[in-house]
Design an enzyme around this catalytic site. Sequence first.
Site, PDB file in Angstrom:
ATOM      1  N   ASP A 187      10.723   2.890 -28.909  1.00  0.00           N
ATOM      2  CA  ASP A 187      11.247   2.024 -27.844  1.00  0.00           C
ATOM      3  C   ASP A 187      12.215   1.621 -28.608  1.00  0.00           C
ATOM      4  O   ASP A 187      13.014   0.451 -28.063  1.00  0.00           O
ATOM      5  CB  ASP A 187      10.546   0.991 -27.421  1.00  0.00           C
ATOM      6  CG  ASP A 187       9.547   1.300 -26.257  1.00  0.00           C
ATOM      7  OD1 ASP A 187      10.024   2.351 -25.448  1.00  0.00           O
ATOM      8  OD2 ASP A 187       9.200   0.337 -25.557  1.00  0.00           O
ATOM      9  N   CYS A 194       0.633  13.644  -3.483  1.00  0.00           N
ATOM     10  CA  CYS A 194       0.128  12.368  -3.722  1.00  0.00           C
ATOM     11  C   CYS A 194       1.533  11.258  -3.556  1.00  0.00           C
ATOM     12  O   CYS A 194       2.380  11.730  -4.203  1.00  0.00           O
ATOM     13  CB  CYS A 194      -0.560  12.270  -4.891  1.00  0.00           C
ATOM     14  SG  CYS A 194      -1.082  10.612  -5.470  1.00  0.00           S
ATOM     15  N   CYS A 214       3.149   0.237  -4.771  1.00  0.00           N
ATOM     16  CA  CYS A 214       4.216  -0.938  -5.351  1.00  0.00           C
ATOM     17  C   CYS A 214       4.359  -2.037  -4.778  1.00  0.00           C
ATOM     18  O   CYS A 214       4.909  -2.024  -3.570  1.00  0.00           O
ATOM     19  CB  CYS A 214       5.481  -0.061  -5.894  1.00  0.00           C
ATOM     20  SG  CYS A 214       6.539  -1.072  -6.577  1.00  0.00           S
ATOM     21  N   CYS A 245      11.392  -3.886  -9.995  1.00  0.00           N
ATOM     22  CA  CYS A 245       9.950  -3.740 -10.739  1.00  0.00           C
ATOM     23  C   CYS A 245       9.839  -4.861 -11.287  1.00  0.00           C
ATOM     24  O   CYS A 245      10.223  -5.635 -12.187  1.00  0.00           O
ATOM     25  CB  CYS A 245      10.303  -2.582 -11.752  1.00  0.00           C
ATOM     26  SG  CYS A 245       8.782  -2.305 -12.709  1.00  0.00           S
ATOM     27  N   CYS A 276       3.331  -5.155 -15.176  1.00  0.00           N
ATOM     28  CA  CYS A 276       2.345  -4.787 -13.964  1.00  0.00           C
ATOM     29  C   CYS A 276       1.952  -3.336 -14.118  1.00  0.00           C
ATOM     30  O   CYS A 276       2.872  -2.519 -14.683  1.00  0.00           O
ATOM     31  CB  CYS A 276       3.557  -4.855 -12.717  1.00  0.00           C
ATOM     32  SG  CYS A 276       2.885  -3.933 -11.332  1.00  0.00           S
ATOM     33  N   CYS A 304       1.044   0.729 -10.295  1.00  0.00           N
ATOM     34  CA  CYS A 304       1.345   2.222  -9.991  1.00  0.00           C
ATOM     35  C   CYS A 304       0.284   3.216 -10.821  1.00  0.00           C
ATOM     36  O   CYS A 304       0.219   4.120 -10.608  1.00  0.00           O
ATOM     37  CB  CYS A 304       2.914   2.499 -10.209  1.00  0.00           C
ATOM     38  SG  CYS A 304       3.481   2.173 -11.575  1.00  0.00           S
ATOM     39  N   CYS A 310      -3.154   5.790  -9.560  1.00  0.00           N
ATOM     40  CA  CYS A 310      -2.974   7.065  -9.904  1.00  0.00           C
ATOM     41  C   CYS A 310      -4.324   7.615 -10.100  1.00  0.00           C
ATOM     42  O   CYS A 310      -4.950   7.336 -10.961  1.00  0.00           O
ATOM     43  CB  CYS A 310      -1.911   7.099 -11.273  1.00  0.00           C
ATOM     44  SG  CYS A 310      -1.608   8.955 -11.431  1.00  0.00           S
TER      45      CYS A 310
HETATM   46  S1  SF4 Z   1       2.215   9.675 -10.498  1.00  0.00           S
HETATM   47 FE1  SF4 Z   1       0.090   9.405  -9.956  1.00  0.00          FE
HETATM   48  S2  SF4 Z   1      -0.066   8.113  -8.092  1.00  0.00           S
HETATM   49 FE2  SF4 Z   1       2.103   8.735  -8.359  1.00  0.00          FE
HETATM   50  S3  SF4 Z   1       2.301  10.638  -7.027  1.00  0.00           S
HETATM   51 FE3  SF4 Z   1       1.751  11.333  -9.093  1.00  0.00          FE
HETATM   52  S4  SF4 Z   1      -0.344  11.459  -8.889  1.00  0.00           S
HETATM   53 FE4  SF4 Z   1       0.042  10.314  -7.217  1.00  0.00          FE
HETATM   54  S1  SF4 Z   2       5.099  -1.483 -12.372  1.00  0.00           S
HETATM   55 FE1  SF4 Z   2       4.970   0.143 -10.948  1.00  0.00          FE
HETATM   56  S2  SF4 Z   2       3.862  -0.657  -9.260  1.00  0.00           S
HETATM   57 FE2  SF4 Z   2       4.510  -2.370 -10.695  1.00  0.00          FE
HETATM   58  S3  SF4 Z   2       6.284  -3.122  -9.860  1.00  0.00           S
HETATM   59 FE3  SF4 Z   2       7.112  -1.571 -11.519  1.00  0.00          FE
HETATM   60  S4  SF4 Z   2       7.046   0.302 -10.233  1.00  0.00           S
HETATM   61 FE4  SF4 Z   2       5.999  -0.925  -8.999  1.00  0.00          FE
END
Ligand code: SF4
Ligand code: SF4
Length: 384
Positions: free
Chosen positions: A147, A205, A212, A228, A255, A258, A262
Amino acid sequence: MTAAELVQLAHDIKLWARELGFDQVGITDTDLALEEPRLQAWLDAGHHGTMDYMARHGMMRARPHELLPGTLRVLSVRMNYLPFEAGFAATLRDPTLGYISRYALGRDYHKVLRNRLKQLGERIERRCEALLQGSQETLGEWRPFVDSAPILERPLAAKAGLGWVGKHSLLLNESAGSFFFLGELLVGLPLPLDAPVEKEQCGKCVACINICPTGAIIAPYVVDGRRCISYLTIENDGPIPEEFRPLMGNRIYGCDDCQLICPWNRYADASPEPDFSPRPTLHRPPLLDLWGWSESDFLKHTEGSPIRRIGYRRWRRNLAVALGNGPASPQVIEALQQALGEAEPMVAEHIEWALATLANRQQEDHKKTRLLIRCIEKGLPDHA
Ligand code: SF4
Ligand code: SF4
């Protein structure tokens, strides 16, 4: 160095990486030309927000050989970080607690990964010195990155066979999900390449897009950083736009939504790495306890943690929003009011927002209570 020696070295690098605690390593070249148009479009759309360093380095991010001249290969590594007691739901569902992205509960991963990558580089260097004794060839310069440089680590990791970039823009691995850190070691050796995974496996998916809280995944594979919560609570130095504050809930640093939703994270393994174990003060912490920290308390509790990078000002800003999203208890209102006088202007504005939000909620609660009492008095069902 002969082809056979390079094959043997690549094999040994993978063993050494495991010994150093990495969960996987892949080898790729430095060609990310296919990524350049996508990166340019993302920058042109301003999705990087105030992360000016992203735009500043331009296409160098897609050209590791410009970053370190002589680079022929990128060793892409990943290391799982999920703690055994992740406590996702228990923290997210309790608005009196602060939610910290699970990667930040322990020691600063930059230090952990960079140190291990350096050890890996030193082992490679020693092997090369032995193999190249008496010849004109040299390993040349090598450098670890975590990073810390303008480098497109996810597409590199995907090319190196570590997984595919999911619709949430993070790297996914079919046997490890996405709760891992990535790092890179740039070397000037023509090591044999690993193959990328054959195809991405998100399929139809769209769970991450739908979950989000702020609608930051504006299209599959495109995250508008400005929406985000990770950006808003960590990278963003200024005020958090009001439209996003109620959506942040109790998320005070990053956060994980997401990733949590998954399906591939069913396969995520907990990390045995003691450095990533949660610190007691940061794991499921009551917001009011955190709000009570002075700046020196903040510095003490976040020593060696990635959280320290955001500084006390952003930390207080984030806490004020989370308190405003929580229950309107007399203790919270009093604690916010007490802090208002001494707060610097940006934090004060967030405290005022929190107090106004709590006052509105109290009024709503009173209205509901009055309605309920009337219903009971009239013997009506309470939904009438
Ligand atoms: S990243 Fe995970 S939750 Fe998002 S579309 Fe792909 S499989 Fe689905
Ligand atoms: S970390 Fe993922 S779910 Fe959370 S605000 Fe960012 S994009 Fe959205």
